[in-house]
Scaffold this motif. Structure first.
Motif: not given
Lengths: 146, 142
Positions: A92, B79, A41, B81, A100-104, A35, A33, A94-95, B73, B75-77
């Motif tokens: 992202t 939604a 998602p 789920d 959750p983990l986010t990046m570009l 997002q 999954q 999703p967890a 980079e 980061r934790i963040g």
């Protein structure tokens, strides 16, 4: 949870599908999954053997200004050589347990690419994070790099 | 016999080979980086970008390559789920009926389906919000 020098190995977990949903294939694949931006998602195929990630152009279009378009590029794919553009897209993981983990992430986007297929490749995405699979439980673990 | 500066000081009038330093242009760098990208030679592409940016630090195309090929980079963040196992079960049981379409599934419920990703999302936007968004999946048709 594995801890290395006191720190957790990963921060989050989600379930993955080991085949293309609704479509029985002869070989196993890993669909996790993701997002994109604030959108709902989706499932994307994890492909550590691919140098780059590929984003479905219909998904990229819907993301609008969340996408930062970069250089034109040409990429050899299993569907042939395609021209397109590199783009940075907020992704992202999703967890359902943990964080959750986010990046570009950097994605190749081509109008010639078929709808419904998004691949998560190594460079510019997976090489920025930790991840692990538990194939018996279909768990995908992910976390911050060291 | 005088042939110009290249033969000055030469007893036999033969020209000395001239060493002309070659400066690669930003466009040539970008073409080479694009080739390395296409060949999936990521470390080489990253090294070449760094070299090119030392000479052309303000070139927007080179800076875009730098951005595209740099590890992002993280980061934790984002939604939180839910466990999507019920959605996977629904897809295994019913997904084949929607080949070539996008489906939106929440738990064991199909919220909508369409061959058009944008139209499906526009439809979903009109539905009352739930605790978690549906999982949106394209069902392969071949």
């Amino acid at each position: 949870m594995l801890r290395l020098p006191g720190e957790p190995f990963t921060q989050g977990r989600s379930k993955f599908s080991d085949h293309s949903p609704g479509f029985r294939e002869l070989t196993a694949k890993v669909y996790i999954q993701v997002q994109f931006g604030l959108d709902r998602p989706l499932l994307a195929q994890l492909d550590t053997g691919a140098a780059w990630s590929v984003l479905d152009p219909t998904v990229a279009r819907r993301l609008g200004s969340s996408v930062e378009w970069l250089n034109p590029a040409v990429m050899g794919t299993r569907l042939g050589t395609m021209s397109g553009r590199l783009a940075q897209v907020p992704v992202t993981f999703p967890a359902d347990e943990g964080e959750p983990l986010t990046m570009l992430g950097t994605f190749f986007v081509s109008e010639h690419w078929p709808t419904g297929l998004t691949f998560l490749g190594y460079s510019g995405l997976l090489d920025a994070m930790r991840f692990a699979l538990d194939p018996q439980a279909n768990n995908f673990y992910f976390g911050l790099p060291w | 016999m005088y042939h110009g500066p290249a033969t000055e000081g030469s007893e036999d009038g033969m020209a000395e080979p001239m060493k002309v330093p070659y400066e690669e242009t930003a466009e040539e760098y970008k073409a080479r980086i694009a080739d390395l990208f296409e060949q999936e030679r990521v470390p080489g592409a990253r090294r070449l970008i760094d070299e090119a940016l030392q000479r052309y630090p303000d070139d927007p195309g080179l800076r875009a390559w730098k951005k595209a090929l740099a590890p992002p980079e993280v980061r934790i963040g984002g939604a939180r789920d839910k466990d999507r196992t019920p959605e996977f079960h629904w897809l295994d049981a019913h997904g084949f009926q929607y080949k070539g379409q996008w489906v939106a599934v929440l738990g064991d419920r199909l919220l909508g389906h369409s061959p058009d990703y944008g139209k499906l999302n526009a439809y979903l936007d009109e539905l009352p919000a739930e605790e978690f968004p549906p999982l949106v999946v394209y069902i392969q048709d071949r």
